[in-house]
Design a protein around this motif. Structure first.
Motif, PDB file in Angstrom:
ATOM      1  N   HIS A   1       6.827  -2.346  10.534  1.00 16.76           N
ATOM      2  CA  HIS A   1       6.000  -2.118   9.437  1.00 16.76           C
ATOM      3  C   HIS A   1       5.125  -3.293   9.199  1.00 16.76           C
ATOM      4  O   HIS A   1       5.820  -4.497   9.159  1.00 16.76           O
ATOM      5  CB  HIS A   1       6.642  -1.588   8.182  1.00 16.76           C
ATOM      6  CG  HIS A   1       5.580  -1.120   7.137  1.00 16.76           C
ATOM      7  ND1 HIS A   1       4.829  -1.755   6.476  1.00 16.76           N
ATOM      8  CD2 HIS A   1       5.250   0.273   6.828  1.00 16.76           C
ATOM      9  CE1 HIS A   1       3.871  -1.104   5.826  1.00 16.76           C
ATOM     10  NE2 HIS A   1       4.105   0.258   6.052  1.00 16.76           N
TER      11      HIS A   1
ATOM     12  N   LEU B   1       6.465  -5.291   6.325  1.00 16.27           N
ATOM     13  CA  LEU B   1       7.991  -5.714   5.919  1.00 16.27           C
ATOM     14  C   LEU B   1       8.025  -7.166   5.552  1.00 16.27           C
ATOM     15  O   LEU B   1       7.678  -7.840   6.260  1.00 16.27           O
ATOM     16  CB  LEU B   1       8.570  -5.420   7.216  1.00 16.27           C
ATOM     17  CG  LEU B   1      10.244  -5.357   7.040  1.00 16.27           C
ATOM     18  CD1 LEU B   1      10.433  -3.904   6.442  1.00 16.27           C
ATOM     19  CD2 LEU B   1      10.728  -5.536   8.597  1.00 16.27           C
TER      20      LEU B   1
ATOM     21  N   LEU C   1      11.071   0.112   2.088  1.00 16.21           N
ATOM     22  CA  LEU C   1      10.670   0.063   3.327  1.00 16.21           C
ATOM     23  C   LEU C   1      11.787  -0.001   4.310  1.00 16.21           C
ATOM     24  O   LEU C   1      11.903   0.591   5.353  1.00 16.21           O
ATOM     25  CB  LEU C   1       9.941  -0.994   3.735  1.00 16.21           C
ATOM     26  CG  LEU C   1       8.285  -1.057   3.210  1.00 16.21           C
ATOM     27  CD1 LEU C   1       7.540  -2.234   3.672  1.00 16.21           C
ATOM     28  CD2 LEU C   1       7.670   0.040   3.976  1.00 16.21           C
TER      29      LEU C   1
ATOM     30  N   LEU D   1       9.145   4.962   5.381  1.00 15.51           N
ATOM     31  CA  LEU D   1       7.785   4.099   5.655  1.00 15.51           C
ATOM     32  C   LEU D   1       6.584   4.898   5.266  1.00 15.51           C
ATOM     33  O   LEU D   1       5.227   4.602   5.538  1.00 15.51           O
ATOM     34  CB  LEU D   1       7.683   3.671   7.268  1.00 15.51           C
ATOM     35  CG  LEU D   1       8.553   2.940   7.705  1.00 15.51           C
ATOM     36  CD1 LEU D   1       8.503   2.745   9.240  1.00 15.51           C
ATOM     37  CD2 LEU D   1       9.001   1.556   7.123  1.00 15.51           C
TER      38      LEU D   1
ATOM     39  N   ASP E   1       2.930  -0.679   1.248  1.00 13.36           N
ATOM     40  CA  ASP E   1       4.003  -1.715   1.226  1.00 13.36           C
ATOM     41  C   ASP E   1       4.833  -1.220   0.112  1.00 13.36           C
ATOM     42  O   ASP E   1       4.976  -0.020  -0.365  1.00 13.36           O
ATOM     43  CB  ASP E   1       3.271  -3.204   0.556  1.00 13.36           C
ATOM     44  CG  ASP E   1       2.515  -2.813  -0.587  1.00 13.36           C
ATOM     45  OD1 ASP E   1       2.627  -1.761  -1.272  1.00 13.36           O
ATOM     46  OD2 ASP E   1       1.375  -3.477  -0.768  1.00 13.36           O
ATOM     47  N   ASN E   2       5.928  -2.197  -0.155  1.00  7.31           N
ATOM     48  CA  ASN E   2       7.171  -1.901  -0.999  1.00  7.31           C
ATOM     49  C   ASN E   2       6.459  -1.366  -2.324  1.00  7.31           C
ATOM     50  O   ASN E   2       6.991  -0.478  -2.944  1.00  7.31           O
ATOM     51  CB  ASN E   2       8.041  -2.757  -1.095  1.00  7.31           C
ATOM     52  CG  ASN E   2       8.849  -2.805   0.060  1.00  7.31           C
ATOM     53  OD1 ASN E   2       9.711  -1.948   0.420  1.00  7.31           O
ATOM     54  ND2 ASN E   2       9.118  -4.171   0.676  1.00  7.31           N
TER      55      ASN E   2
END
Length: 248
Positions: free
Chosen positions: A10, A13, A213, A217, A227-228
């Protein structure tokens, strides 16, 4: 935050200490109450190295000093249980330690690793992946000292299977404690296609839950997660009651 995934899985990540520190601050602002991360080596693989752990913790705590930080002790990072135990015991030499660490109770050496963590003053999360792992944990001398039980559901389950498996594992954990005051917090989560169904169940049942993540995803609508922080924001929206259950 990242799990055992490699850097190419990702684009957002977090791998380096700086990337993890930035992401922890962002997910905390998005509504995360604590974080679970995997420390990486120079190649992006999981490591239990004490120096690498200390570097990550220093960066994360500078960026978000109030956020509890947990790490993994997964066997994939160091498959030999004797070497894995020695690596974790070496953390004692560091001035920086995580607040908690997950121990997968189906892995060889789980009891010894939990004991070493407790001696260091690190909280233990019991990772329960299936009935066999639950049975090993139920027989553990450290069972009552775990701060949290992680009920972890695999990818690929149909929605009815997610609830059925979650109910089975939850029943095993709940009936293991005859004293409500000693019951550990239960955190329910899933991986891949199971993740959002498990999160909704956790909200409905008043359990803790997590997202990030490592687990998934995509957002609940199937679109890629940026993103997270985007995942945590989506989780908070689904739970609808931010104070009802802790979210990671």
């Amino acid at each position: 935050m990242n799990g055992a995934r490699g850097p190419g899985e990702h684009p957002a990540l977090p791998v380096t200490p700086g990337e993890l520190a930035r992401d922890v601050a962002e997910v905390a602002a998005a509504g995360a109450d604590a974080v679970h991360l995997h420390v990486k080596d120079a190649a992006g693989a999981d490591t239990l190295d004490a120096a690498a752990l200390a570097e990550v913790l220093a960066a994360v705590r500078e960026a978000a000093p109030a956020v509890p930080v947990g790490v993994t002790t997964g066997a994939w990072a160091l498959p030999d249980p004797v070497r894995r135990l020695a690596a974790i015991r070496s953390w004692e030499r560091s001035a920086l330690l995580p607040d908690f660490a997950s121990v997968n109770w189906h892995e060889d050496g789980a009891d010894e690793i939990a004991g070493a963590l407790l001696q260091l003053g690190i909280g233990v999360e019991a990772g329960i992946w299936h009935r066999a792992g639950a049975g090993t944990w139920l027989a553990s001398v450290h069972r009552h000292r775990c701060v949290r039980v992680l009920l972890e559901l695999p990818d690929g389950l149909a929605e009815p299977q997610v609830q059925h498996q979650a109910e089975q594992l939850l029943h095993l954990v709940e009936r293991s404690h005859d004293d409500a005051a000693r019951e550990p917090q239960v955190l329910l989560h899933g991986e891949g296609a199971t993740a959002w169904t498990a999160l909704r169940l956790a909200g409905r049942w008043g359990l803790s839950t997590r997202t990030g993540l490592e687990d998934v995803l995509v957002l609940p609508d199937g679109s890629p997660a940026a993103d997270n922080a985007a995942l945590v924001s989506a989780a908070r929206q689904l739970l609808r009651a931010p104070a009802s259950a802790p979210c990671w």
